[in-house]
Design a protein around this motif. Structure first.
Motif, PDB file in Angstrom:
ATOM      1  N   HIS A 276       0.837  -1.207   0.000  1.00  0.00           N
ATOM      2  CA  HIS A 276       0.000   0.000   0.000  1.00  0.00           C
ATOM      3  C   HIS A 276       0.873   1.257   0.000  1.00  0.00           C
ATOM      4  O   HIS A 276       0.593   2.218  -0.721  1.00  0.00           O
ATOM      5  N   PHE A 277       1.933   1.245   0.817  1.00  0.00           N
ATOM      6  CA  PHE A 277       2.820   2.405   0.895  1.00  0.00           C
ATOM      7  C   PHE A 277       3.579   2.603  -0.418  1.00  0.00           C
ATOM      8  O   PHE A 277       3.758   3.741  -0.871  1.00  0.00           O
TER       9      PHE A 277
ATOM     10  N   GLY B 204       1.452  11.772 -10.078  1.00  0.00           N
ATOM     11  CA  GLY B 204       0.549  12.919  -9.993  1.00  0.00           C
ATOM     12  C   GLY B 204      -0.857  12.608  -9.530  1.00  0.00           C
ATOM     13  O   GLY B 204      -1.705  13.492  -9.505  1.00  0.00           O
ATOM     14  N   ALA B 205      -1.119  11.364  -9.128  1.00  0.00           N
ATOM     15  CA  ALA B 205      -2.456  10.982  -8.645  1.00  0.00           C
ATOM     16  C   ALA B 205      -2.489  11.143  -7.122  1.00  0.00           C
ATOM     17  O   ALA B 205      -2.483  10.174  -6.372  1.00  0.00           O
TER      18      ALA B 205
ATOM     19  N   ALA C  29      -3.084   8.558  -4.008  1.00  0.00           N
ATOM     20  CA  ALA C  29      -1.926   8.283  -3.160  1.00  0.00           C
ATOM     21  C   ALA C  29      -2.301   8.392  -1.685  1.00  0.00           C
ATOM     22  O   ALA C  29      -1.904   7.549  -0.871  1.00  0.00           O
ATOM     23  N   VAL C  30      -3.094   9.398  -1.350  1.00  0.00           N
ATOM     24  CA  VAL C  30      -3.540   9.561   0.036  1.00  0.00           C
ATOM     25  C   VAL C  30      -4.400   8.370   0.448  1.00  0.00           C
ATOM     26  O   VAL C  30      -4.250   7.839   1.556  1.00  0.00           O
TER      27      VAL C  30
ATOM     28  N   ARG D 193      -3.606   5.779   3.485  1.00  0.00           N
ATOM     29  CA  ARG D 193      -4.562   5.492   4.566  1.00  0.00           C
ATOM     30  C   ARG D 193      -4.820   3.996   4.689  1.00  0.00           C
ATOM     31  O   ARG D 193      -4.936   3.474   5.809  1.00  0.00           O
ATOM     32  N   SER D 194      -4.882   3.301   3.567  1.00  0.00           N
ATOM     33  CA  SER D 194      -5.068   1.846   3.610  1.00  0.00           C
ATOM     34  C   SER D 194      -3.876   1.174   4.284  1.00  0.00           C
ATOM     35  O   SER D 194      -4.043   0.249   5.080  1.00  0.00           O
TER      36      SER D 194
END
Length: 74
Positions: A44-45, A55-56, A60-61, A65-66
């Motif tokens: 996930h990281f 650029g997404a 990415a956030v 969080r996941s």
């Protein structure tokens, strides 16, 4: 296949794609790694890093969080 081996394989390929500047491919491979072992936080990281590089930012956030939900101490 063994989930741990599959995750390792996908992470290796994803890191190679990231190093080559192919952030879309890297994000896809890291996403496949999250599906291969839903309890692993590292994919996930790494996916978040690839998404950010591409650029997404909102995606990415969400990936961060996941990952943090699985490993809050990261």
């Amino acid at each position: 296949p063994d989930p741990a081996k599959e995750v390792a394989r996908l992470l290796k390929l994803g890191r190679e794609a990231f190093a080559a500047g192919d952030y879309v491919k890297a994000g896809d491979l890291f996403g496949r790694a999250t599906a291969a072992d839903p309890k692993a936080a590292a994919p996930h990281f790494l996916k978040a890093q690839a998404l950010f590089a591409g650029g997404a930012y909102a995606d990415a956030v969400a990936a961060l969080r996941s990952g943090l939900a699985l490993d809050p101490a990261w």
